[in-house]
Design a protein around this motif. Structure first.
Motif, PDB file in Angstrom:
ATOM      1  N   SER A 169       0.695  -6.130   4.763  1.00 29.52           N
ATOM      2  CA  SER A 169       0.441  -5.127   5.575  1.00 29.52           C
ATOM      3  C   SER A 169      -0.118  -3.774   4.615  1.00 29.52           C
ATOM      4  CB  SER A 169       1.685  -4.370   6.317  1.00 29.52           C
ATOM      5  OG  SER A 169       1.067  -3.154   6.874  1.00 29.52           O
ATOM      6  N   SER A 170       0.422  -3.705   3.293  1.00 28.38           N
ATOM      7  CA  SER A 170      -0.113  -2.777   2.420  1.00 28.38           C
ATOM      8  C   SER A 170      -1.756  -3.328   1.777  1.00 28.38           C
ATOM      9  CB  SER A 170       0.780  -2.353   1.158  1.00 28.38           C
ATOM     10  OG  SER A 170       1.984  -2.018   1.815  1.00 28.38           O
ATOM     11  N   PHE A 171      -1.571  -4.536   1.580  1.00 27.85           N
ATOM     12  CA  PHE A 171      -2.867  -5.103   1.185  1.00 27.85           C
ATOM     13  C   PHE A 171      -3.800  -5.019   2.307  1.00 27.85           C
ATOM     14  CE2 PHE A 171      -5.567  -8.855   1.230  1.00 27.85           C
ATOM     15  CZ  PHE A 171      -6.130  -8.655   0.009  1.00 27.85           C
ATOM     16  N   VAL A 172      -3.772  -5.128   3.366  1.00 23.53           N
ATOM     17  CA  VAL A 172      -4.778  -4.949   4.500  1.00 23.53           C
ATOM     18  C   VAL A 172      -5.108  -3.573   4.718  1.00 23.53           C
ATOM     19  CG1 VAL A 172      -5.146  -5.387   7.024  1.00 23.53           C
ATOM     20  CG2 VAL A 172      -3.936  -7.267   5.851  1.00 23.53           C
ATOM     21  N   LEU A 264       8.036   5.067  15.864  1.00 24.41           N
ATOM     22  CA  LEU A 264       7.664   3.763  15.676  1.00 24.41           C
ATOM     23  C   LEU A 264       6.496   3.581  15.411  1.00 24.41           C
ATOM     24  CD1 LEU A 264       9.706   2.614  19.055  1.00 24.41           C
ATOM     25  CD2 LEU A 264      10.476   2.280  16.665  1.00 24.41           C
ATOM     26  N   ARG A 265       6.083   2.854  14.148  1.00 19.04           N
ATOM     27  CA  ARG A 265       4.884   2.530  13.854  1.00 19.04           C
ATOM     28  C   ARG A 265       4.584   0.959  13.801  1.00 19.04           C
ATOM     29  NH1 ARG A 265       3.747   5.761   8.382  1.00 19.04           N
ATOM     30  NH2 ARG A 265       1.518   5.672   9.087  1.00 19.04           N
ATOM     31  N   GLN A 266       3.173   0.878  14.077  1.00 18.54           N
ATOM     32  CA  GLN A 266       2.668  -0.488  14.094  1.00 18.54           C
ATOM     33  C   GLN A 266       1.143  -0.330  13.420  1.00 18.54           C
ATOM     34  OE1 GLN A 266       2.944  -2.055  18.014  1.00 18.54           O
ATOM     35  NE2 GLN A 266       4.069  -3.929  17.279  1.00 18.54           N
ATOM     36  N   GLY A 267       1.104  -1.073  12.413  1.00 17.47           N
ATOM     37  CA  GLY A 267      -0.301  -1.220  11.645  1.00 17.47           C
ATOM     38  C   GLY A 267      -0.997  -2.507  12.368  1.00 17.47           C
ATOM     39  N   LEU A 366     -10.444   9.646  13.834  1.00 17.83           N
ATOM     40  CA  LEU A 366     -10.037   8.953  14.863  1.00 17.83           C
ATOM     41  C   LEU A 366      -9.190   7.949  14.682  1.00 17.83           C
ATOM     42  CD1 LEU A 366     -13.909   8.264  16.041  1.00 17.83           C
ATOM     43  CD2 LEU A 366     -12.280   9.986  16.973  1.00 17.83           C
ATOM     44  N   LEU A 367      -9.093   7.309  13.872  1.00 22.75           N
ATOM     45  CA  LEU A 367      -8.196   6.459  13.303  1.00 22.75           C
ATOM     46  C   LEU A 367      -6.554   6.843  13.288  1.00 22.75           C
ATOM     47  CD1 LEU A 367      -9.629   3.569  10.828  1.00 22.75           C
ATOM     48  CD2 LEU A 367      -9.495   3.475  13.369  1.00 22.75           C
ATOM     49  N   LEU A 368      -6.561   8.030  12.553  1.00 21.49           N
ATOM     50  CA  LEU A 368      -5.242   8.416  12.639  1.00 21.49           C
ATOM     51  C   LEU A 368      -4.726   9.276  13.652  1.00 21.49           C
ATOM     52  CD1 LEU A 368      -5.329   9.687   8.815  1.00 21.49           C
ATOM     53  CD2 LEU A 368      -4.574   7.635   9.530  1.00 21.49           C
ATOM     54  N   HIS A 369      -5.505  10.032  14.400  1.00 24.85           N
ATOM     55  CA  HIS A 369      -4.959  11.185  15.417  1.00 24.85           C
ATOM     56  C   HIS A 369      -5.212  10.941  16.700  1.00 24.85           C
ATOM     57  CE1 HIS A 369      -3.285  13.508  12.055  1.00 24.85           C
ATOM     58  NE2 HIS A 369      -4.496  13.462  11.255  1.00 24.85           N
ATOM     59  N   TRP A 388      -5.768   2.726  14.119  1.00 23.28           N
ATOM     60  CA  TRP A 388      -5.431   1.616  13.247  1.00 23.28           C
ATOM     61  C   TRP A 388      -3.889   1.460  13.021  1.00 23.28           C
ATOM     62  CZ3 TRP A 388      -7.362  -2.173  10.590  1.00 23.28           C
ATOM     63  CH2 TRP A 388      -6.819  -2.611   9.410  1.00 23.28           C
ATOM     64  N   THR A 389      -3.209   2.568  12.813  1.00 22.68           N
ATOM     65  CA  THR A 389      -1.816   2.631  12.923  1.00 22.68           C
ATOM     66  C   THR A 389      -1.355   3.070  14.179  1.00 22.68           C
ATOM     67  OG1 THR A 389      -1.469   2.673  10.548  1.00 22.68           O
ATOM     68  CG2 THR A 389       0.265   3.176  11.807  1.00 22.68           C
ATOM     69  N   LYS A 390      -0.633   2.350  15.096  1.00 19.64           N
ATOM     70  CA  LYS A 390      -0.121   2.859  16.338  1.00 19.64           C
ATOM     71  C   LYS A 390       1.151   3.618  16.069  1.00 19.64           C
ATOM     72  CE  LYS A 390       1.487   1.313  20.936  1.00 19.64           C
ATOM     73  NZ  LYS A 390       1.610   0.343  21.696  1.00 19.64           N
TER      74      LYS A 390
END
Length: 457
Positions: A169-172, A264-267, A366-369, A388-390
């Motif tokens: 996940s960190s690599f991606v 709860l987070r999902q990349g 847009l991806l973060l908020h 990007w990260t839900k």
């Protein structure tokens, strides 16, 4: 009934042994520099080294004994009193956020336990003998009640091989940021240096920074795998009990009443494999175990939902959320108009390729908020935001410390309000994006309504 627990005298012995070994090592190292080789040292020199180290340790023992502040914990009916020298701290049991015990390799040898009590204002730590530590935990009401509970396999969370996917996940994520940076800045770099071939040095520089961050993330994950070895979570009626470590074992009790909110987070990788990362915000203000270190690994959906249901029994991932459509993007576009005008002027004098610089801030915002939906329940609110990260944030109304509203011209035009939620001075600020203005006013009244109901009851 009052009970008193004094700090174990083994603490002084442990520190003295450490000073002795350190002094012996420094003396041996200095002698080797002068002589050249250890095998050329005479028995008299070796004996002198260890005797001098013994003298240093003895002097340290005398100084430490004379200056050590006496530490003890006094247990009372409604709380405890922590005394260290002239310092005196009174803590109610209701103000305790978590209770931890640490038993390292040295502690096992001397049969001692490091007890840490986190409160809303500070953290208390004391070394107790094994017998005193056991009696202390039996005397603290919430710990004694949890010790009496029996847990079955359905109330346990054990992290399996899915935790190793955090490295992927960190690599991606880092690779995606690398691509975004190069996409937005490389065309400008090419114009500045004059050709694509000369821009290779810029690319190498960006790749070097990328590798540094990548190695740092991988080192962090490897440390976590070692430090949190044999990681387990037990779900009890009033708390979750977290334990980890092989040589140094830590047992931590995190009480539900101390949790302000959780997320709860999902990349991309997490969604691909159906995993979640869960984090909590607690009432702690001390330098104890970080809120983000309670649950350091990725979890299966089943385990994550099991914990989420324990934190908030009414929570449901499949609950209906209100969505406001594509107009939520317009206020973000307005936010970058000013930098876009600056970049547009720059592109006239430099190159039209400079317009690529607009991509990074626009895509990042847009991806973060970007808000994906929200819902107001009886006692808590649920906000889903990020692309990007839900992120799924669950926030209890009675724990909200502050609400910030923001509106630009576009937001007013479309009756939207940007919402930021604070759970306290030392907690994370939740930027959950834009919601309907009418819903914002409804949400702003929720904490007041909940507190008034509590006062009436």
């Amino acid at each position: 009934m009052t009970k008193e627990f004094c700090q174990s005298r083994h603490r002084r012995l442990i520190y003295t042994v450490f000073v002795y070994l350190l002094a012996a090592f420094i003396a041996l190292w200095a002698d080797v520099l002068m002589v050249g080789r250890i095998r050329e040292m005479t028995p008299f020199e070796i004996a002198a080294i260890f005797l001098s180290a013994l003298g240093v340790a003895f002097i340290f023992w005398l100084i430490f004994s004379a200056t050590e502040r006496k530490t003890k914990i006094i247990l009372q009916e409604e709380g405890l009193i922590f005394v260290r020298g002239a310092r005196r701290l009174e803590v109610l049991f209701s103000d305790i956020v978590s209770v931890r015990s640490r038993t390292g390799l040295v502690a096992k040898i001397f049969a001692i336990v490091k007890v840490e009590v986190e409160t809303r204002a500070d953290m208390i730590d004391i070394l107790l003998s094994g017998k005193d530590a056991e009696e202390f935990f039996e005397s603290v009401p919430m710990v004694a009640a949890s010790e009496a509970e029996d847990t079955d396999s359905d109330d346990r969370v054990e992290v399996g091989k899915e935790k190793y996917l955090s490295m992927l996940s960190s690599f991606v994520k880092l690779t995606a940021w690398l691509a975004l940076v190069l996409l937005s800045t490389l065309p400008v770099a090419v114009v500045i240096v004059g050709s694509w071939s000369r821009s290779g040095y810029y690319v190498l520089g960006v790749l070097a920074v990328y590798l540094v961050f990548l190695i740092g993330y991988f080192a962090k994950h490897i440390y976590a795998y070692i430090h949190y070895a044999d990681y387990k979570v037990e779900i009890l009626s009033q708390e979750v009990r977290i334990s980890f470590g092989k040589l140094s074992r830590t047992e931590n009790s995190l009480y539900y009443d101390s949790i302000l909110s959780f997320r709860l987070r999902q990349g991309f990788v997490e969604r691909l494999f159906g995993l979640y990362k869960i984090s909590v915000e607690t009432k702690q203000k001390a330098k104890g175990l970080s809120d983000h270190d309670y649950f350091p690994f990725l979890m299966t959906k089943e385990n994550a939902m099991k914990l989420a249901s324990a934190f908030e029994p009414d929570f449901s991932e499949n609950g209906e959320l209100k969505k406001i459509g594509g107009r939520r993007i317009v206020p973000y576009l307005e936010k970058i108009i000013v930098p876009m005008i600056g970049i547009l002027i720059l592109s006239i004098f430099l190159t039209p390729w400079a317009l690529f610089l607009c991509f990074a801030p626009l895509i990042t915002i847009l991806l973060l908020h970007l808000n994906q939906g929200y819902g107001f329940r009886e006692e808590h609110a649920v906000f889903c935001y990020g692309v990007w990260t839900k992120n799924i944030a669950v926030i209890r109304y009675d724990n909200i410390a502050g609400i910030t509203a923001s509106e630009n011209f576009s937001a007013k035009k479309f009756s939207l309000t940007g919402l930021e939620i604070s759970m306290g001075r030392y907690t994370q600020l939740y930027g959950v994006g834009y919601i309907e203005r009418s819903d914002f006013f409804e949400f702003a009244e929720k904490p007041v309504d909940v507190k008034s109901k509590c006062e009436k009851s």
